[in-house]
Scaffold this motif. Structure first.
Motif, PDB file in Angstrom:
ATOM      1  N   LYS A   1       4.925   6.154  -9.214  1.00 58.30           N
ATOM      2  CA  LYS A   1       4.618   7.322  -8.663  1.00 58.30           C
ATOM      3  C   LYS A   1       4.748   7.654  -7.260  1.00 58.30           C
ATOM      4  O   LYS A   1       5.059   8.377  -6.622  1.00 58.30           O
ATOM      5  N   VAL A   2       4.410   6.399  -6.438  1.00 61.56           N
ATOM      6  CA  VAL A   2       4.857   6.179  -5.041  1.00 61.56           C
ATOM      7  C   VAL A   2       6.065   6.436  -4.723  1.00 61.56           C
ATOM      8  O   VAL A   2       6.766   7.398  -4.146  1.00 61.56           O
TER       9      VAL A   2
ATOM     10  N   ALA B   1       2.708   9.080  -0.063  1.00 60.54           N
ATOM     11  CA  ALA B   1       2.673   9.627  -1.279  1.00 60.54           C
ATOM     12  C   ALA B   1       1.078  10.381  -1.516  1.00 60.54           C
ATOM     13  O   ALA B   1       0.820  11.253  -2.114  1.00 60.54           O
TER      14      ALA B   1
ATOM     15  N   SER C   1       7.590   9.710  -2.720  1.00 59.46           N
ATOM     16  CA  SER C   1       8.195   9.489  -1.303  1.00 59.46           C
ATOM     17  C   SER C   1       9.585   9.686  -1.229  1.00 59.46           C
ATOM     18  O   SER C   1      10.182   9.111  -0.481  1.00 59.46           O
TER      19      SER C   1
ATOM     20  N   ALA D   1      -3.242   8.474  -5.312  1.00 60.77           N
ATOM     21  CA  ALA D   1      -2.513   7.595  -4.319  1.00 60.77           C
ATOM     22  C   ALA D   1      -3.510   7.287  -3.299  1.00 60.77           C
ATOM     23  O   ALA D   1      -3.596   6.160  -2.767  1.00 60.77           O
TER      24      ALA D   1
ATOM     25  N   ARG E   1       5.396   4.047   2.152  1.00 65.64           N
ATOM     26  CA  ARG E   1       5.446   5.111   0.944  1.00 65.64           C
ATOM     27  C   ARG E   1       4.571   5.578   0.438  1.00 65.64           C
ATOM     28  O   ARG E   1       4.115   6.715  -0.072  1.00 65.64           O
ATOM     29  N   LEU E   2       3.467   4.390   0.010  1.00 62.13           N
ATOM     30  CA  LEU E   2       2.153   4.952  -0.488  1.00 62.13           C
ATOM     31  C   LEU E   2       1.147   5.844   0.464  1.00 62.13           C
ATOM     32  O   LEU E   2       0.674   6.701  -0.076  1.00 62.13           O
TER      33      LEU E   2
ATOM     34  N   TYR F   1       6.434  -0.807   1.305  1.00 61.23           N
ATOM     35  CA  TYR F   1       5.870   0.041   0.338  1.00 61.23           C
ATOM     36  C   TYR F   1       4.660   0.779   0.809  1.00 61.23           C
ATOM     37  O   TYR F   1       4.296   1.742   0.458  1.00 61.23           O
TER      38      TYR F   1
END
Length: 463
Positions: free
Chosen positions: A442-443, A410, A447, A417, A406-407, A403
């Motif tokens: 959103k992330v 983003a 992504s 983010a 991906r954050l 995760y």
């Protein structure tokens, strides 16, 4: 500089006549500041000459490298030291910046800057430490014993209660009584051995071997060769295992700390140092110093492993004894968490003393451990992204790392983010804040075009 302090319970009552703090660095100094609210006298003991020292010293050789005080730590210090913001702005070697406004580069990609409103202090740790120490030493309750070694703890006959310490200064030895002893001497703490000598269990140790190496050089840049003062931080990752921290002072001088993982030690030779900067995913660091004049010699520091001594797991611990700071947990310094976690611990100590007539050592150890859990998760999760870090990877860690990848991606598109990431990295928000449904959605959306197929697979480790 001095100010009036009273016990948090408002009564002005003390918890004892004297407290002794072992170690006069950041942890010991902040502990002394809090203890001055509860004890009639606070004596800080350090084996080095520390008063008035604003440069590297024997007991803190790592202090020459880039240091930062995260947002949560800054907020705590402004509470403990009124006027900190105004004072530190006048100190050469320290810079105050918005934590999200720095230039952060994760996985080789720059993230969007974000005005988070969270301030952090970057620059010379010895300068900050000297400032804080002078503030604490000015308190009438506090005195420092320099060039003094603590030989042992003194206890009651049944060894259940610490009564003070045995000290040595040159050829002189003496006993110093105390109603509380706080061990804050750092990573080389002798407390596990002292406990064993007294018949107590040593704490379990959790180690994450990372093989980190720092090399730092300072440069005097020619006028007009770069823009306004700033910080550029390409953070190491499996895709770009080399990292750096570039900090420019108002004077135009700058300090560059290069980092290498798992045996990749950045060189100290000027030409090779510059070559190393070419390999970073931040070419303007190289451009900023390629024509600059080196100041002094390079300094290299190695950090083999992050270590957490789990004192909170002990069910038996001497009364009138506490331990905090790097003596409990030393983090991978790349994440810059050390000083902030220490500040969080001293606030836990303050809270404990305000609510207990006499310190409860087992309860205090557990309370202090609460300040370590989140920073340890953040730093070790990052370390475990590197395939060469050989240890078991729990499912929670693998999910978090997937995760966070991906954050960070983003954050290259959306400053919101970046703000979420920086609030957690700055230890203002807990990692659970990253799982808010709106942020997760959103992330995942931002992504959706991230190619994760090339990510290296961690080395399997037998259970």
């Amino acid at each position: 500089m001095s100010w009036e302090v009273t016990a948090m319970d408002g009564t002005g009552a003390t918890r004892g006549a004297r407290a002794v703090v072992i170690g006069g660095s950041i942890a010991g100094t902040l502990a002394a500041r809090v203890l001055s609210e509860f004890y009639g006298e606070v004596v800080v003991v350090d084996r080095d000459e520390i008063m008035g020292v604003a440069g590297p010293r024997r007991g803190a050789v790592h202090s020459v490298h880039a240091h930062g005080l995260h947002a949560a730590g800054y907020l705590i210090l402004t509470e403990l030291f009124p006027g900190l913001l105004e004072d530190t702005r006048q100190l050469a070697g320290l810079t105050i910046r918005d934590f999200g406004g720095m230039r952060w580069i994760f996985d080789g990609r720059p993230v969007k800057p974000a005005e988070t409103g969270l301030l952090s202090v970057a620059g010379s740790r010895p300068v900050l430490e000297n400032y804080l120490r002078n503030r604490v030493a000015a308190l009438p309750q506090v005195r420092y014993e320099q060039n003094t070694d603590v030989l042992s703890l003194r206890t009651s006959a049944d060894r259940d209660t610490v009564l003070g310490v045995r000290l040595r200064q040159g050829d002189r030895e003496w006993d110093l009584d105390a109603d509380l002893v706080v061990e804050a001497s750092g990573r080389g703490s002798r407390l596990p051995a002292w406990l064993a000598e007294l018949g107590y269990e040593r704490p379990d140790e959790e180690r994450i071997k990372i093989g980190l190496a720092y090399t730092t050089r300072s440069f005097r840049r020619r006028p007009g060769t770069f823009g306004p003062p700033q910080a550029i931080n390409p953070v190491s990752s499996p895709a770009f295992p080399r990292g750096a921290f570039f900090g420019q002072a108002i004077t135009g001088d700058c300090r560059v700390s290069l980092t290498g993982m798992q045996g990749d030690t950045p060189p100290g030779d000027t030409a090779q140092f510059l070559d190393f900067t070419k390999s970073l995913p931040a070419p303007d660091i190289h451009e900023a110093i390629v024509d600059a004049d080196p100041i002094g010699e390079a300094a290299t520091f190695t950090f083999p492993a992050s270590v957490w001594r789990h004192y909170e797991r002990l069910t038996r611990f001497p009364d009138r004894l506490a331990v905090l700071g790097d003596a409990v947990c030393s983090f991978n310094p790349v994440y810059g968490q050390g000083m902030t976690v220490i500040a969080m611990q001293v606030m836990k100590l303050r809270e404990h003393l305000a609510t207990h007539h006499a310190p409860d050592p087992v309860a205090l150890n557990r309370a202090l451990a609460e300040t370590i859990e989140d920073p340890w998760l953040i730093s070790t999760s990052g370390d475990l992204e590197f395939p060469g870090v050989a240890t078991h990877r729990p499912l929670k860690t693998r999910i978090l790392n997937a995760y966070l990848t991906r954050l960070r991606y983003a954050a290259t598109k959306d400053p919101a983010a970046t703000t979420a990431l920086m609030r957690v990295n700055g230890l203002v928000d807990r990692p659970s804040a990253l799982w808010r449904p709106g942020l997760v959605a959103k992330v995942l959306w931002l992504s959706r075009d991230l190619d994760t197929s090339r990510r290296e697979t961690p080395v399997p480790v037998p259970a």
